[in-house]
Design an enzyme around this catalytic site. Structure first.
Site, PDB file in Angstrom:
ATOM      1  N   TYR A   1       0.586  -1.100  -0.215  1.00  0.00           N
ATOM      2  CA  TYR A   1       0.056   0.026   0.003  1.00  0.00           C
ATOM      3  C   TYR A   1       0.800   1.093   0.097  1.00  0.00           C
ATOM      4  O   TYR A   1       0.427   1.801  -0.525  1.00  0.00           O
ATOM      5  CB  TYR A   1      -0.851   0.161   1.066  1.00  0.00           C
ATOM      6  CG  TYR A   1      -1.871   0.892   1.423  1.00  0.00           C
ATOM      7  CD1 TYR A   1      -3.271   1.160   0.377  1.00  0.00           C
ATOM      8  CD2 TYR A   1      -1.429   1.716   2.160  1.00  0.00           C
ATOM      9  CE1 TYR A   1      -3.972   1.908   0.910  1.00  0.00           C
ATOM     10  CE2 TYR A   1      -2.913   2.676   2.316  1.00  0.00           C
ATOM     11  CZ  TYR A   1      -4.260   3.126   1.462  1.00  0.00           C
ATOM     12  OH  TYR A   1      -4.724   4.006   1.577  1.00  0.00           O
TER      13      TYR A   1
ATOM     14  N   THR B   1     -14.059   4.199   7.246  1.00  0.00           N
ATOM     15  CA  THR B   1     -15.033   3.700   6.309  1.00  0.00           C
ATOM     16  C   THR B   1     -14.675   1.984   6.452  1.00  0.00           C
ATOM     17  O   THR B   1     -13.999   2.252   7.790  1.00  0.00           O
ATOM     18  CB  THR B   1     -14.392   4.259   5.184  1.00  0.00           C
ATOM     19  OG1 THR B   1     -12.820   3.821   5.549  1.00  0.00           O
ATOM     20  CG2 THR B   1     -13.974   5.749   4.645  1.00  0.00           C
TER      21      THR B   1
END
Length: 253
Positions: free
Chosen positions: A152, A189
């Site tokens: 990531y 989220t």
């Protein structure tokens, strides 16, 4: 009518961006693997025009034709914006432990797909004399190494450098495409739930993110989307800028 293309537009920040833009009356094209039924229903009573495009961004071969198809639906837009929002954290583990296919998928979704979509978008809109913009949703992980987030972090660092390169390339174009990269901060989220569910062996900073949630320090998707759109629509970003939404002012850097 301004047109927005949003990847990962079915949930989280992407869905909230789509929702607020539809309320404003924009044409919104959402790209994701599955559609948000609630967003589709809400769009029926909004001023904007909603279109969904099913696409797995890890399957990169069809991305150029996807962009061509979407842009072919754009009718007399005074501005066209691509928001590369889709992303995934998995595999959350140390490099050397990651499954090869999981690692490849991560890089495809987080780096290769947005690079290809941006390339296609610029090629197909370069000659259009309208406002054109590419917004990459990046992360502070592109600047700081996190153990367990090797894939990531690498992808987000790549996205930031791609933004800088395109910014320089577009400076002398007759109809430039503005490209920016924005780190939104820590937003509440599904990705945050995934982080909190990780093992500390694979992600040693897991407890820090649990504490952020417990202490109510996560930003809401609603406020984050509203702030980003306010800055975008206020032309607050400079060409090729790498910005942090939490500290960004209305004046271009």
């Amino acid at each position: 009518m301004p047109t927005y293309i949003i990847t990962g537009g079915s949930k989280g920040l992407g869905a909230e961006l789509a929702r607020q833009l539809l309320q404003q009356g924009a044409a919104v094209h959402c790209v994701s693997r599955s559609e948000s039924e609630s967003l589709r229903q809400e769009a029926l009573s909004m001023k904007g025009v909603y279109t969904f495009h099913a696409c797995d961004l890890a399957q990169t071969d069809g991305l150029d034709s996807l962009m061509e198809r979407i842009l072919g639906l754009v009718d007399r837009a005074d501005a066209i914006t691509l928001i590369n929002n889709a992303g995934q954290l998995a595999p959350m583990t140390f490099i050397g432990r990651a499954d090869q296919e999981d690692l490849q998928r991560s890089l495809q979704v987080n780096l290769v797909a947005p690079a290809l979509l941006t390339n296609s978008f610029i090629r197909q809109t370069q000659a259009l004399p309208v406002m054109k913009r590419v917004v990459h949703i990046s992360s502070g992980a592109g600047k700081k190494p996190y153990p367990g987030w090797g894939a990531y972090c690498t992808a987000k660092a790549g996205i930031d450098m791609l933004t800088r390169c395109i910014g320089v390339e577009q400076l002398n174009q007759p109809y430039p495409v503005e490209v920016i990269s924005v780190a939104p901060g820590v937003v509440d989220t599904g990705m945050q739930r995934e982080i909190r569910a990780a093992s500390e062996a694979d992600f040693p900073q897991q407890s820090r993110f649990v504490e952020l949630h417990t202490s109510g320090e996560l930003q809401s998707p609603e406020s984050t989307a509203a702030r980003l759109l306010e800055l975008l629509q206020g032309d607050a970003f400079a060409q090729g800028e790498i910005a942090d939404l939490r500290t960004k002012s209305m004046a271009p850097q």
